[in-house]
Design an enzyme around this catalytic site. Structure first.
Site, short mmCIF file in Angstrom:
data_model
loop_
_atom_site.label_atom_id
_atom_site.label_comp_id
_atom_site.label_asym_id
_atom_site.label_seq_id
_atom_site.Cartn_x
_atom_site.Cartn_y
_atom_site.Cartn_z
N GLY A 37 0.83 -1.21 0.00
CA GLY A 37 0.00 0.00 0.00
C GLY A 37 0.86 1.26 0.00
O GLY A 37 0.64 2.17 0.79
N ALA A 38 1.83 1.29 -0.94
CA ALA A 38 2.83 2.37 -0.89
C ALA A 38 2.57 3.47 -1.91
O ALA A 38 3.45 4.28 -2.18
CB ALA A 38 4.22 1.78 -1.08
N SER A 39 1.37 3.53 -2.47
CA SER A 39 1.12 4.54 -3.50
C SER A 39 0.72 5.90 -2.93
O SER A 39 0.69 6.90 -3.64
CB SER A 39 0.04 4.05 -4.47
OG SER A 39 -1.16 3.83 -3.76
N ASP B 155 -3.23 -7.14 -5.09
CA ASP B 155 -4.22 -6.90 -4.05
C ASP B 155 -3.77 -7.76 -2.87
O ASP B 155 -3.77 -8.99 -2.96
CB ASP B 155 -5.60 -7.33 -4.56
CG ASP B 155 -6.68 -7.21 -3.50
OD1 ASP B 155 -6.34 -7.12 -2.30
OD2 ASP B 155 -7.86 -7.20 -3.86
N SER C 292 -2.50 -0.04 14.72
CA SER C 292 -3.17 1.23 15.06
C SER C 292 -3.49 1.23 16.54
O SER C 292 -3.67 0.16 17.15
CB SER C 292 -4.47 1.34 14.26
OG SER C 292 -5.30 2.36 14.79
N TYR D 88 -12.28 -2.71 11.94
CA TYR D 88 -10.91 -2.16 11.83
C TYR D 88 -10.09 -2.50 13.08
O TYR D 88 -8.95 -2.96 12.99
CB TYR D 88 -11.01 -0.65 11.64
CG TYR D 88 -9.70 0.07 11.44
CD1 TYR D 88 -9.06 0.06 10.21
CD2 TYR D 88 -9.11 0.79 12.48
CE1 TYR D 88 -7.86 0.75 10.02
CE2 TYR D 88 -7.91 1.47 12.31
CZ TYR D 88 -7.29 1.45 11.07
OH TYR D 88 -6.10 2.12 10.89
N ALA E 108 -10.55 -4.93 15.18
CA ALA E 108 -10.27 -6.38 15.19
C ALA E 108 -9.08 -6.69 14.30
O ALA E 108 -8.18 -7.44 14.69
CB ALA E 108 -11.50 -7.14 14.69
N LYS F 67 -6.66 -4.71 13.38
CA LYS F 67 -5.40 -4.13 13.89
C LYS F 67 -4.92 -4.85 15.15
O LYS F 67 -3.72 -4.97 15.39
CB LYS F 67 -5.59 -2.63 14.14
CG LYS F 67 -5.85 -1.83 12.87
CD LYS F 67 -4.66 -1.93 11.93
CE LYS F 67 -4.85 -1.17 10.64
NZ LYS F 67 -3.69 -1.27 9.73
#
Ligand code: NAP
Length: 247
Positions: free
Chosen positions: A9-11, A63, A142, A155, A157, A159
């Site tokens: 997810g580096a975009s 993905d 997070s 979310y 759960a 993390k």
């Protein structure tokens, strides 16, 4: 130094900033993008920014919720760069909602992208790092995974699950000189948080001791440290970077 870091997810957002920071540190960079459009747009900008530090950088499309696509990506990165020394599991999404109204799709999509992806990536990269007898895995969790957050059942759960994976992997892989740590950011200014309601933002801000939101560079600098030689004896830790939000 001829070492490679793969960032999922580096975009954009935190992932893009981590990629550029690790390029500055001298790593060759594998930039994971979710789609071809991404790789030829925002991903390309990240690649160019990385190359300015004299390292090699390439976009790899996958993905991360797909086991097969992660397998193919890891093979392609190994083929292109020869080694994979650092894995940053950063890709993540939110689909917030109250529990009583949350759909199965909301739960499954978020846990597949944020949490199952960590299995997908770690599963395929671990054999490479074990053979190298060295590696660094850094999971972007997070504070929601540590303390929970109303409206983020799915979310939180995902993390929290990442933290369990971090601890288990650290125990299992330590003897092969692979460190596994998690970071737990608080509120960081990125496209993910830009979309939040102003009132929600004000409420969060009032709870932050430092009275400001975090910057992506403040996350990237911690990742840079964890990936460095200086952090060689740090494993199985969760580093909270939240300006004093979660007290
Ligand atoms: P962001 O700006 O939305 O960026 C997320 C990145 O992940 C994007 O590049 C996105 O690509 C990518 N991604 C999403 N789904 C993917 C998939 N299935 N496969 C591959 N890539 C995918 O978010 P961010 O704020 O930088 O967040 C980065 C990480 O930090 C996340 O794990 C997030 O949970 C965590 N975090 C953020 C904060 C914060 O306050 N911002 C706080 C704590 C933790 P597309 O744009 O193509 O979807």
């Amino acid at each position: 130094m001829n070492k490679t870091a793969l960032i999922t997810g580096a975009s954009q957002g935190i992932g893009a900033c981590i990629a550029i920071r690790l390029a500055k540190d001298g790593f060759n960079i594998a930039i994971n993008c979710r789609s071809e459009i991404d790789a030829s747009g925002r991903g390309l900008e990240v690649k160019t920014a990385c190359e300015e530090f004299g390292v090699s950088a390439e976009c790899f499309i996958a993905d991360v919720s797909s086991f097969e696509e992660c397998d193919m990506m890891v093979k392609a990165v190994k083929e292109r760069f020869g080694t994979i020394d650092v894995l940053v599991n950063n890709a993540g999404i939110t689909k917030d909602g109250l529990i009583a109204r949350m759909t199965e799709e909301q739960f499954d999509t978020v846990t597949n992208v944020n949490y199952k992806s960590v299995f997908n990536m770690t599963r395929h990269i671990t054999p490479i790092m074990m053979k190298q007898r060295s590696g660094r895995i850094i999971n972007v969790s997070s504070v929601a995974g540590l303390y929970g957050n109303a409206g983020q059942f799915n979310y939180s759960a995902s993390k929290a699950g990442m933290i369990g994976m971090t601890l288990s992997a650290a125990k299992e892989l330590g003897s092969r000189n692979i460190t596994v740590n998690a970071i737990a950011p608080g509120f960081i200014e990125t496209p993910m948080t830009d979309v939040l309601d102003e009132k929600v933002k004000e409420n969060i801000l009032s709870q932050i001791a430092l009275k400001r939101f975090g910057k992506t560079s403040e996350i990237a600098s911690t990742v840079s440290f964890l990936a460095s030689e200086d952090a060689g004896y740090i494993t199985a830790q969760v580093i909270v970077i939240d300006g004093g939000l979660s007290m």
